[in-house]
Design a protein around this motif. Structure first.
Motif, PDB file in Angstrom:
ATOM      1  N   MET A 162       0.845  -1.195   0.000  1.00 12.44           N
ATOM      2  CA  MET A 162       0.000   0.000   0.000  1.00 12.44           C
ATOM      3  C   MET A 162       0.888   1.255   0.000  1.00 12.44           C
ATOM      4  O   MET A 162       1.817   1.362   0.790  1.00 12.44           O
ATOM      5  CB  MET A 162      -0.914   0.002   1.232  1.00 12.44           C
ATOM      6  CG  MET A 162      -1.856   1.203   1.300  1.00 12.44           C
ATOM      7  SD  MET A 162      -2.795   1.235   2.848  1.00 12.44           S
ATOM      8  CE  MET A 162      -3.700  -0.299   2.714  1.00 12.44           C
ATOM      9  N   LYS A 163       0.584   2.167  -0.897  1.00 12.27           N
ATOM     10  CA  LYS A 163       1.368   3.397  -0.985  1.00 12.27           C
ATOM     11  C   LYS A 163       1.070   4.313   0.196  1.00 12.27           C
ATOM     12  O   LYS A 163      -0.084   4.498   0.582  1.00 12.27           O
ATOM     13  CB  LYS A 163       1.049   4.126  -2.290  1.00 12.27           C
ATOM     14  CG  LYS A 163       1.879   5.389  -2.512  1.00 12.27           C
ATOM     15  CD  LYS A 163       1.525   6.041  -3.826  1.00 12.27           C
ATOM     16  CE  LYS A 163       2.324   7.321  -4.024  1.00 12.27           C
ATOM     17  NZ  LYS A 163       1.973   7.999  -5.301  1.00 12.27           N
ATOM     18  N   ALA A 164       2.127   4.896   0.768  1.00  8.66           N
ATOM     19  CA  ALA A 164       1.950   5.804   1.907  1.00  8.66           C
ATOM     20  C   ALA A 164       1.282   7.094   1.448  1.00  8.66           C
ATOM     21  O   ALA A 164       1.535   7.596   0.347  1.00  8.66           O
ATOM     22  CB  ALA A 164       3.294   6.102   2.556  1.00  8.66           C
ATOM     23  N   ILE A 165       0.453   7.648   2.313  1.00  7.05           N
ATOM     24  CA  ILE A 165      -0.207   8.914   2.024  1.00  7.05           C
ATOM     25  C   ILE A 165       0.776  10.076   2.152  1.00  7.05           C
ATOM     26  O   ILE A 165       1.872   9.928   2.702  1.00  7.05           O
ATOM     27  CB  ILE A 165      -1.385   9.154   2.985  1.00  7.05           C
ATOM     28  CG1 ILE A 165      -0.880   9.197   4.447  1.00  7.05           C
ATOM     29  CG2 ILE A 165      -2.479   8.131   2.788  1.00  7.05           C
ATOM     30  CD1 ILE A 165      -1.869   9.771   5.425  1.00  7.05           C
ATOM     31  N   ASP A 166       0.385  11.223   1.661  1.00  9.17           N
ATOM     32  CA  ASP A 166       1.100  12.462   1.933  1.00  9.17           C
ATOM     33  C   ASP A 166       0.704  12.892   3.339  1.00  9.17           C
ATOM     34  O   ASP A 166      -0.477  13.111   3.628  1.00  9.17           O
ATOM     35  CB  ASP A 166       0.697  13.518   0.900  1.00  9.17           C
ATOM     36  CG  ASP A 166       1.512  14.797   1.008  1.00  9.17           C
ATOM     37  OD1 ASP A 166       2.558  14.786   1.698  1.00  9.17           O
ATOM     38  OD2 ASP A 166       1.108  15.808   0.401  1.00  9.17           O
ATOM     39  N   THR A 175       5.506  15.200   5.479  1.00  6.24           N
ATOM     40  CA  THR A 175       5.994  15.166   4.098  1.00  6.24           C
ATOM     41  C   THR A 175       5.509  16.336   3.262  1.00  6.24           C
ATOM     42  O   THR A 175       5.885  16.470   2.092  1.00  6.24           O
ATOM     43  CB  THR A 175       5.579  13.851   3.417  1.00  6.24           C
ATOM     44  OG1 THR A 175       4.149  13.688   3.494  1.00  6.24           O
ATOM     45  CG2 THR A 175       6.242  12.666   4.104  1.00  6.24           C
ATOM     46  N   GLN A 183      -9.703   3.029  -0.471  1.00  2.00           N
ATOM     47  CA  GLN A 183      -8.411   2.945  -1.166  1.00  2.00           C
ATOM     48  C   GLN A 183      -8.112   4.163  -2.041  1.00  2.00           C
ATOM     49  O   GLN A 183      -7.364   4.066  -3.016  1.00  2.00           O
ATOM     50  CB  GLN A 183      -8.350   1.675  -2.032  1.00  2.00           C
ATOM     51  CG  GLN A 183      -8.560   0.386  -1.268  1.00  2.00           C
ATOM     52  CD  GLN A 183      -7.439   0.108  -0.271  1.00  2.00           C
ATOM     53  OE1 GLN A 183      -6.265   0.246  -0.591  1.00  2.00           O
ATOM     54  NE2 GLN A 183      -7.806  -0.266   0.942  1.00  2.00           N
ATOM     55  N   CYS A 184      -8.685   5.318  -1.686  1.00  2.10           N
ATOM     56  CA  CYS A 184      -8.447   6.529  -2.473  1.00  2.10           C
ATOM     57  C   CYS A 184      -7.863   7.668  -1.643  1.00  2.10           C
ATOM     58  O   CYS A 184      -7.625   8.762  -2.178  1.00  2.10           O
ATOM     59  CB  CYS A 184      -9.751   7.007  -3.122  1.00  2.10           C
ATOM     60  SG  CYS A 184     -10.400   5.892  -4.393  1.00  2.10           S
ATOM     61  N   ARG A 194      -5.424  10.076  -0.244  1.00  3.33           N
ATOM     62  CA  ARG A 194      -4.104  10.501  -0.717  1.00  3.33           C
ATOM     63  C   ARG A 194      -3.353  11.350   0.299  1.00  3.33           C
ATOM     64  O   ARG A 194      -2.127  11.355   0.316  1.00  3.33           O
ATOM     65  CB  ARG A 194      -4.237  11.299  -2.019  1.00  3.33           C
ATOM     66  CG  ARG A 194      -4.779  10.524  -3.185  1.00  3.33           C
ATOM     67  CD  ARG A 194      -4.457  11.222  -4.505  1.00  3.33           C
ATOM     68  NE  ARG A 194      -4.986  12.568  -4.581  1.00  3.33           N
ATOM     69  CZ  ARG A 194      -6.158  12.883  -5.141  1.00  3.33           C
ATOM     70  NH1 ARG A 194      -6.926  11.941  -5.652  1.00  3.33           N
ATOM     71  NH2 ARG A 194      -6.563  14.141  -5.197  1.00  3.33           N
ATOM     72  N   HIS A 195      -4.075  12.114   1.120  1.00  5.64           N
ATOM     73  CA  HIS A 195      -3.381  12.975   2.071  1.00  5.64           C
ATOM     74  C   HIS A 195      -4.187  13.106   3.355  1.00  5.64           C
ATOM     75  O   HIS A 195      -5.421  13.103   3.344  1.00  5.64           O
ATOM     76  CB  HIS A 195      -3.095  14.357   1.462  1.00  5.64           C
ATOM     77  CG  HIS A 195      -4.319  15.186   1.200  1.00  5.64           C
ATOM     78  ND1 HIS A 195      -4.882  16.003   2.151  1.00  5.64           N
ATOM     79  CD2 HIS A 195      -5.084  15.333   0.084  1.00  5.64           C
ATOM     80  CE1 HIS A 195      -5.938  16.634   1.629  1.00  5.64           C
ATOM     81  NE2 HIS A 195      -6.091  16.246   0.381  1.00  5.64           N
ATOM     82  N   ALA A 227      -1.160   3.529   5.510  1.00  2.40           N
ATOM     83  CA  ALA A 227       0.300   3.590   5.423  1.00  2.40           C
ATOM     84  C   ALA A 227       0.749   5.041   5.541  1.00  2.40           C
ATOM     85  O   ALA A 227       0.304   5.903   4.773  1.00  2.40           O
ATOM     86  CB  ALA A 227       0.770   2.995   4.100  1.00  2.40           C
ATOM     87  N   PRO A 269       4.162   7.714   5.966  1.00  2.00           N
ATOM     88  CA  PRO A 269       5.618   7.779   5.812  1.00  2.00           C
ATOM     89  C   PRO A 269       6.314   7.731   7.170  1.00  2.00           C
ATOM     90  O   PRO A 269       5.848   8.320   8.148  1.00  2.00           O
ATOM     91  CB  PRO A 269       5.842   9.132   5.130  1.00  2.00           C
ATOM     92  CG  PRO A 269       4.549   9.447   4.466  1.00  2.00           C
ATOM     93  CD  PRO A 269       3.496   8.856   5.350  1.00  2.00           C
TER      94      PRO A 269
END
Length: 288
Positions: free
Chosen positions: A1-5, A31, A244-245, A247-248, A284, A286
């Motif tokens: 899973m990609k980490a959010i901003d 970030t 799953q959408c 982003r930040h 997820a 950073p």
């Protein structure tokens, strides 16, 4: 899973000015950063140039990306009762906000209601937001529309009425946990909204009953850091994140408690408590 901003919304460092905001973002390992129109002006008056502001944030590992905030999408910018501090943030034209975005390299704008309940018809809000989103799309900006329980767009359903009517490709609803919890708490509706319209969150906690002299007094002085209040912070995050959408996301803790902290302390505290809530919700984040 990609980490959010992991965004630093500078509410908890509001007493420290732009340099303090940067220090808080650095200390917390964020970030990216948000900046308000009045903070930009104050930084200019202190002698900083836009390029210097950008470099300071980038050197801290938290480049400037978000404008907080804009009310000019609606026909009324400021509420009837408006403090000088709130007017400095709200009574700003779209042209000026776009100018700030261009100068600082921002790519996202937070649109909020500055009008009182019942003062603007829904058709006007739909038309105004539609025009604003279209203009922002040309410039390449994402728009987060935020509802507030003490303004004319008080609940998730009010924001969804606008977003669903406009159906923008570059805009959605920002879910502020505090606002969501203090309003109608429309969890069933939240679960039905398509994920592409739920890209951003602001995280805070608080008492479920009103604290202070009014709901605005409550939101301005008595929020808690995530996990230190009574709200179902993790559950609300999960309802958004499972689409799953997301982003930040980042903390937004206006409080007298936070005002008493140093910039470094508020950066660390807001980061640690928000990271914990997001990770517990399966998001997820950073690392430091």
């Amino acid at each position: 899973m990609k980490a959010i901003d992991f965004v630093f919304w500078p509410a908890s460092a509001r007493v420290h000015g732009f340099r303090g905001h940067v220090e808080a973002a650095r200390s917390g390992g964020f970030t990216s950063m948000a900046i308000a129109p009045e903070t930009y002006l104050e930084a200019l008056e202190s002698g900083l140039t836009p390029s210097e502001m950008r470099k300071m944030a980038e050197d801290a590992g938290a480049p400037l990306r978000y404008l907080d905030s804009l009310t000019d999408w609606a026909p009324i910018r400021v509420p009837t009762e408006c403090s000088p501090a709130l007017r400095a943030r709200f009574d700003v034209s779209t042209d000026h906000c776009f100018h700030i975005c261009e100068k600082l390299g921002l790519n996202s704008i937070l649109a909020v209601p500055g009008f009182d309940e019942g003062s603007v018809e829904l058709t006007q809000l739909v038309d105004g937001f539609g025009r604003f989103a279209e203009r922002a799309s040309v410039e390449g900006y994402w728009i987060d529309l935020e509802f507030m329980p003490f303004r004319g767009m008080a609940n998730l359903s009010d924001a969804w009425a606008i977003i669903s009517a406009v159906n923008p490709s570059n805009a959605g609803i920002l879910v502020d946990v505090w606002h969501f919890s203090k309003g109608r708490y429309e969890l069933d509706l939240l679960k039905t909204i398509p994920g592409q319209f739920l890209a951003g969150m602001q995280i805070a906690d608080g008492k479920m009953t009103q604290v202070g002299t009014s709901l605005f007094d409550d939101t301005d002085k008595y929020r808690n850091f995530p996990g230190e209040g009574e709200m179902d912070v993790v559950g609300i995050i999960q309802a958004v994140a499972e689409k799953q959408c997301l982003r930040h996301a980042g903390p937004e803790v206006f409080s007298l408690e936070a005002d008493a902290l140093s910039a470094e302390e508020t950066g660390k505290t807001s980061a640690e408590t928000t990271r914990h809530a997001l990770l517990e919700a399966g998001v997820a984040v950073p690392g430091r």
